[in-house]
Design a protein around this motif. Structure first.
Motif, PDB file in Angstrom:
ATOM      1  N   ALA A  29      35.178  -9.487  71.861  1.00  0.00           N
ATOM      2  CA  ALA A  29      34.877  -8.117  71.433  1.00  0.00           C
ATOM      3  C   ALA A  29      34.842  -7.972  69.918  1.00  0.00           C
ATOM      4  O   ALA A  29      34.053  -7.190  69.377  1.00  0.00           O
ATOM      5  N   ALA A  30      35.678  -8.710  69.199  1.00  0.00           N
ATOM      6  CA  ALA A  30      35.736  -8.576  67.741  1.00  0.00           C
ATOM      7  C   ALA A  30      34.415  -8.958  67.081  1.00  0.00           C
ATOM      8  O   ALA A  30      34.052  -8.399  66.042  1.00  0.00           O
ATOM      9  N   ASN A  31      33.684  -9.909  67.662  1.00  0.00           N
ATOM     10  CA  ASN A  31      32.384 -10.276  67.100  1.00  0.00           C
ATOM     11  C   ASN A  31      31.395  -9.116  67.210  1.00  0.00           C
ATOM     12  O   ASN A  31      30.591  -8.882  66.299  1.00  0.00           O
ATOM     13  N   PHE A  32      31.459  -8.398  68.322  1.00  0.00           N
ATOM     14  CA  PHE A  32      30.621  -7.214  68.481  1.00  0.00           C
ATOM     15  C   PHE A  32      31.023  -6.143  67.466  1.00  0.00           C
ATOM     16  O   PHE A  32      30.169  -5.459  66.893  1.00  0.00           O
ATOM     17  N   PHE A  59      48.272  -8.815  69.904  1.00  0.00           N
ATOM     18  CA  PHE A  59      47.462  -8.124  68.904  1.00  0.00           C
ATOM     19  C   PHE A  59      47.276  -9.000  67.668  1.00  0.00           C
ATOM     20  O   PHE A  59      48.208  -9.678  67.225  1.00  0.00           O
ATOM     21  N   ASN A  60      46.076  -8.961  67.124  1.00  0.00           N
ATOM     22  CA  ASN A  60      45.777  -9.661  65.880  1.00  0.00           C
ATOM     23  C   ASN A  60      44.989  -8.729  64.972  1.00  0.00           C
ATOM     24  O   ASN A  60      44.176  -7.924  65.443  1.00  0.00           O
ATOM     25  N   SER A  61      45.220  -8.847  63.677  1.00  0.00           N
ATOM     26  CA  SER A  61      44.599  -7.935  62.721  1.00  0.00           C
ATOM     27  C   SER A  61      44.137  -8.693  61.487  1.00  0.00           C
ATOM     28  O   SER A  61      44.831  -9.590  60.999  1.00  0.00           O
ATOM     29  N   THR A  73      32.033 -12.697  58.787  1.00  0.00           N
ATOM     30  CA  THR A  73      30.970 -13.559  59.306  1.00  0.00           C
ATOM     31  C   THR A  73      31.422 -15.013  59.401  1.00  0.00           C
ATOM     32  O   THR A  73      30.655 -15.867  59.841  1.00  0.00           O
ATOM     33  N   LYS A  74      32.642 -15.291  59.001  1.00  0.00           N
ATOM     34  CA  LYS A  74      33.162 -16.658  59.039  1.00  0.00           C
ATOM     35  C   LYS A  74      33.756 -16.949  60.418  1.00  0.00           C
ATOM     36  O   LYS A  74      34.643 -16.235  60.895  1.00  0.00           O
ATOM     37  N   ALA A  75      33.277 -18.017  61.054  1.00  0.00           N
ATOM     38  CA  ALA A  75      33.746 -18.362  62.397  1.00  0.00           C
ATOM     39  C   ALA A  75      35.246 -18.609  62.420  1.00  0.00           C
ATOM     40  O   ALA A  75      35.941 -18.216  63.370  1.00  0.00           O
ATOM     41  N   SER A  76      35.764 -19.240  61.367  1.00  0.00           N
ATOM     42  CA  SER A  76      37.195 -19.550  61.328  1.00  0.00           C
ATOM     43  C   SER A  76      38.042 -18.285  61.331  1.00  0.00           C
ATOM     44  O   SER A  76      39.136 -18.255  61.916  1.00  0.00           O
ATOM     45  N   LEU A  77      37.547 -17.232  60.690  1.00  0.00           N
ATOM     46  CA  LEU A  77      38.285 -15.967  60.679  1.00  0.00           C
ATOM     47  C   LEU A  77      38.144 -15.242  62.012  1.00  0.00           C
ATOM     48  O   LEU A  77      39.128 -14.750  62.570  1.00  0.00           O
ATOM     49  N   MET A  78      36.931 -15.187  62.546  1.00  0.00           N
ATOM     50  CA  MET A  78      36.704 -14.445  63.784  1.00  0.00           C
ATOM     51  C   MET A  78      37.431 -15.084  64.965  1.00  0.00           C
ATOM     52  O   MET A  78      37.781 -14.394  65.926  1.00  0.00           O
ATOM     53  N   GLU A  79      37.699 -16.381  64.881  1.00  0.00           N
ATOM     54  CA  GLU A  79      38.462 -17.045  65.945  1.00  0.00           C
ATOM     55  C   GLU A  79      39.906 -16.569  66.000  1.00  0.00           C
ATOM     56  O   GLU A  79      40.589 -16.761  67.009  1.00  0.00           O
ATOM     57  N   THR A  80      40.370 -15.939  64.924  1.00  0.00           N
ATOM     58  CA  THR A  80      41.736 -15.402  64.915  1.00  0.00           C
ATOM     59  C   THR A  80      41.806 -14.014  65.543  1.00  0.00           C
ATOM     60  O   THR A  80      42.880 -13.413  65.582  1.00  0.00           O
ATOM     61  N   LEU A  81      40.658 -13.507  66.019  1.00  0.00           N
ATOM     62  CA  LEU A  81      40.598 -12.165  66.605  1.00  0.00           C
ATOM     63  C   LEU A  81      40.056 -12.232  68.038  1.00  0.00           C
ATOM     64  O   LEU A  81      39.025 -11.638  68.358  1.00  0.00           O
ATOM     65  N   PRO A  82      40.741 -12.959  68.924  1.00  0.00           N
ATOM     66  CA  PRO A  82      40.241 -13.103  70.296  1.00  0.00           C
ATOM     67  C   PRO A  82      40.541 -11.872  71.140  1.00  0.00           C
ATOM     68  O   PRO A  82      41.338 -11.014  70.761  1.00  0.00           O
ATOM     69  N   GLY A  83      39.880 -11.817  72.295  1.00  0.00           N
ATOM     70  CA  GLY A  83      40.219 -10.797  73.269  1.00  0.00           C
ATOM     71  C   GLY A  83      39.081  -9.858  73.605  1.00  0.00           C
ATOM     72  O   GLY A  83      38.110  -9.729  72.852  1.00  0.00           O
TER      73      GLY A  83
END
Length: 327
Positions: A29-32, A59-61, A73-83
Motif C-alpha cells: 500500500a505504501a507504494n500506492f 507500524f512503520n513511519s 522513490t528509493k526501493a530500499s526505503l519503500m521496503e521499510t514500509l510494508p503492509g
C-alpha cells in the motif's frame, strides 16, 4: 544597510494547503501512497511522510523534508514500509513553525490501549491554541508545534472503546477546517468537517481490490483507481476489508467550501463538487472578459493556475493568447 521589510515575506504567502492520501488493500500500500503523494505535490512541497502497517512488522513511519520524488522513490526505503494499509501527507505549513523540525511532519502516530493509530490532516483548527493549553494543563506532553497533534491527545483522553469512536469524540471538540485521513492496524478512516472546507474523495482500486482516500481526484488517476464519490461534509468513513461504513457524527452546518481550491490550490485535472477545476478557471477568464474588456495585443497567463483563465479570456475577447512568463 537596506531598511527592514515592513512585513514578513514568508508570512504573506498563502499557507492553507496540504495533501492527504490513504490506501487499504494492496500488499504494498505504501507504494500506492507514494504515487498519490507525488500527484498531490502541488499541495505541499515542504515535507512529506508515510506510515504503514504490516501484521508481522507492526507500524512503520518515514518522514522527510523535500519532494516526494527525492525521498519516496528509493526501493530500499519503500521496503521499510510494508503492509496492506498506509497513509501519507505532503506538508505546506498551515499551523506550527514553517521549516520546523522533522517532528512537525505528518502523519502523526499514537499508541492507545486498543492499538496504534496514525493521522494526517489538511486544514486549520481555529481553537488549537486553546485546546493545547487545556491539554497541557491536563498533563499532555506535545512533541510538535502542529495543530494536528491536538487531535491525537484528545483521542488519548477519550474513554471510547474503539479508535474510530475516539476520533469522533476528539473531532467534536475541534473547530475549523479539517479533512483527515487516518489508519489503524486494519482500517482506513476518512473525515471531513461539517462545513466541508477542504476536499476529500473516495476511490476504489480494481473490483474490490482496495480503497483510496485522497485530497483530489487527480491522485486517483495516477494509480488507476476509480472515483467513487466525495466524502460529504460532516461524514466519517471507516473502511475495512468488509467494505465502507459511513457515519454522521457531527451536527450539520452550512457548507463553506473554500473557493480557492478551484481558483488556485487544486490541480486543473481534478474534479471538485462535480465540476472540473480547469473548466472553472477557464470560465472565470470568460466572465472577466465580459465584465472588464480591455484593448490589448496579447493575453499572457501567470503560470500555472492562471493559464486556464487566460485561455478563457482570450477566447471570449478575441485577443491573441501567448506565453510570456516561464517558471
Amino acid at each position: 544597510m537596506p531598511p527592514a521589510h515592513p512585513f514578513d515575506v514568508d508570512a504573506d504567502k498563502l499557507k492553507e494547503e496540504c495533501g492527504v492520501y490513504g490506501v487499504l488493500g494492496p500488499k504494498d500500500a505504501a507504494n500506492f501512497v507514494a504515487l498519490g503523494l507525488h500527484a498531490l505535490q502541488h499541495r505541499g512541497q515542504e515535507a512529506g511522510g508515510i506510515v504503514s502497517h504490516d501484521m508481522g512488522e507492526g507500524f512503520n513511519s518515514v518522514r522527510r523534508f523535500g519532494y516526494v520524488r527525492d525521498n519516496f522513490t528509493k526501493a530500499s526505503l519503500m521496503e521499510t514500509l510494508p503492509g496492506p494499509v498506509a497513509i501519507g501527507h505532503v506538508r505546506y505549513s498551515t499551523a506550527g513553525k514553517k521549516g520546523a523540525a522533522i517532528r512537525d511532519v505528518q502523519p502523526f502516530f499514537g499508541e492507545f490501549s486498543m492499538g496504534g493509530a496514525a493521522i494526517a490532516h489538511n486544514g486549520n483548527l481555529t481553537n488549537a491554541e486553546e485546546l493545547r493549553r487545556e491539554l497541557i494543563d491536563r498533563g499532555a506532553i506535545f512533541q510538535s508545534s502542529s495543530d494536528t497533534e491536538c487531535i491525537i491527545h484528545l483521542m488519548a483522553h477519550s474513554m471510547a472503546k474503539t479508535i474510530p469512536d475516539r476520533m469522533e469524540d476528539a473531532l467534536r471538540k475541534v473547530e475549523g477546517a479539517c479533512s483527515i485521513v487516518a489508519m489503524t492496524r486494519t482500517k482506513l478512516i476518512g473525515v471531513r468537517d461539517p462545513m466541508g472546507v477542504r476536499p476529500l474523495v473516495l476511490g476504489e482500486i480494481g473490483e474490490g481490490e482496495g480503497w483510496v482516500l485522497s485530497s483530489e481526484t487527480c491522485a486517483l488517476d495516477i494509480i488507476g483507481a476509480r472515483f467513487v464519490r466525495e466524502v460529504e461534509p460532516g461524514e466519517m468513513l471507516v473502511i475495512s476489508e468488509d467494505g465502507v461504513e459511513s457515519r454522521r457524527p457531527f451536527r450539520p452546518k452550512s457548507p463553506k467550501f473554500c473557493i480557492f481550491e478551484h481558483v488556485y490550490f487544486s490541480r486543473p485535472d481534478s474534479i471538485l463538487g462535480g465540476r472540473s477545476v480547469y473548466e472553472t478557471r477557464r470560465q472565470i477568464g470568460v466572465e472577466l472578459a465580459r465584465e472588464v474588456p480591455v484593448e490589448a495585443d496579447l493575453v499572457c497567463p501567470v503560470p500555472d493556475s492562471g493559464t486556464p483563465a487566460a485561455i478563457g479570456y482570450a477566447a471570449e475577447s478575441g485577443i491573441e493568447f501567448g506565453l510570456g512568463i516561464t517558471r
